[in-house]
Design an enzyme around this catalytic site. Sequence first.
Site, PDB file in Angstrom:
ATOM      1  N   HIS A   1      27.252  98.396 -15.647  1.00  0.00           N
ATOM      2  CA  HIS A   1      26.641  99.728 -15.497  1.00  0.00           C
ATOM      3  C   HIS A   1      26.640 100.469 -16.840  1.00  0.00           C
ATOM      4  O   HIS A   1      25.650 101.093 -17.211  1.00  0.00           O
ATOM      5  CB  HIS A   1      27.444 100.587 -14.511  1.00  0.00           C
ATOM      6  CG  HIS A   1      27.487 100.094 -13.104  1.00  0.00           C
ATOM      7  ND1 HIS A   1      28.657  99.951 -12.391  1.00  0.00           N
ATOM      8  CD2 HIS A   1      26.492  99.723 -12.264  1.00  0.00           C
ATOM      9  CE1 HIS A   1      28.379  99.529 -11.176  1.00  0.00           C
ATOM     10  NE2 HIS A   1      27.077  99.361 -11.065  1.00  0.00           N
TER      11      HIS A   1
ATOM     12  N   LYS B   1      29.044 103.596   3.671  1.00  0.00           N
ATOM     13  CA  LYS B   1      29.382 102.300   3.048  1.00  0.00           C
ATOM     14  C   LYS B   1      30.903 102.137   2.899  1.00  0.00           C
ATOM     15  O   LYS B   1      31.348 101.153   2.322  1.00  0.00           O
ATOM     16  CB  LYS B   1      28.742 102.202   1.661  1.00  0.00           C
ATOM     17  CG  LYS B   1      27.281 101.769   1.657  1.00  0.00           C
ATOM     18  CD  LYS B   1      26.882 101.305   0.248  1.00  0.00           C
ATOM     19  CE  LYS B   1      25.446 100.879   0.141  1.00  0.00           C
ATOM     20  NZ  LYS B   1      25.079 100.542  -1.250  1.00  0.00           N
TER      21      LYS B   1
ATOM     22  N   ARG C   1      20.006  91.988 -12.532  1.00  0.00           N
ATOM     23  CA  ARG C   1      20.905  90.945 -13.040  1.00  0.00           C
ATOM     24  C   ARG C   1      20.285  89.564 -12.908  1.00  0.00           C
ATOM     25  O   ARG C   1      20.298  88.778 -13.837  1.00  0.00           O
ATOM     26  CB  ARG C   1      22.228  90.957 -12.258  1.00  0.00           C
ATOM     27  CG  ARG C   1      23.148  92.079 -12.637  1.00  0.00           C
ATOM     28  CD  ARG C   1      24.257  92.211 -11.658  1.00  0.00           C
ATOM     29  NE  ARG C   1      23.723  92.461 -10.331  1.00  0.00           N
ATOM     30  CZ  ARG C   1      24.427  92.870  -9.291  1.00  0.00           C
ATOM     31  NH1 ARG C   1      25.720  93.060  -9.412  1.00  0.00           N
ATOM     32  NH2 ARG C   1      23.856  93.097  -8.126  1.00  0.00           N
TER      33      ARG C   1
ATOM     34  N   SER D   1      30.402  95.653  -8.742  1.00  0.00           N
ATOM     35  CA  SER D   1      31.558  96.447  -8.297  1.00  0.00           C
ATOM     36  C   SER D   1      32.309  95.695  -7.200  1.00  0.00           C
ATOM     37  O   SER D   1      33.541  95.756  -7.129  1.00  0.00           O
ATOM     38  CB  SER D   1      31.095  97.807  -7.755  1.00  0.00           C
ATOM     39  OG  SER D   1      30.439  98.529  -8.753  1.00  0.00           O
TER      40      SER D   1
END
Length: 161
Positions: A17, A41, A90, A128
């Site tokens: 990030h 979440k 990515r 993450s």
Amino acid sequence: MRTAIYPGSFDPVTFGHLDIIQRASHVMDHLIVGVLNNNSKSPLFSVEERVKMLKEVTAHLPNVEVQSFGGLLVDFAVQSKASVIIRGLRAITDFEYELQMSQTNRKIAPNVDTIFFTTNLKYAYLSSSIVKEVAMFGGNIDEFVPPMIAQYVRDKFEQKQ
Ligand code: PNS
């Protein structure tokens, strides 16, 4: 002045990030890192904690601001007078979801465009979720996040025990 939003959950912020934040801050006049307030979440860190951590690791970037948001990203973008959304890509696995999200956003708000940055190869594997998985089992996360974030993650898992 060209303002962009870099949105995400950032639970927690990683070197991947940060690489995108740094690069986007060079091509934009003003970059707002938008931290999603996403209790659904069940994030590891509260939105206040995620904002605080992001502020600490971006303190050296004068045109970067960190804010939380709820609701639709494009509403936050319009409110913030941002004409650009920044996302990192990515691998091909990110592409389908990102394409759908950017097309939906453009349908709702035609004046807001998405610009993708390809992630630095050094961090192509990083997420993450991977950081949390490794830390949960006591693994070393120093290669994945800045030292102060690694400490916050370790402290969080210690508190949870
Ligand atoms: O880092 P993430 O979790 O992949 O980020 C996802 C994020 C925050 C960009 C996305 O969930 C989002 O924009 N949420 C806000 C709600 C919204 O606008 N949804 C419609 C997009 S299709």
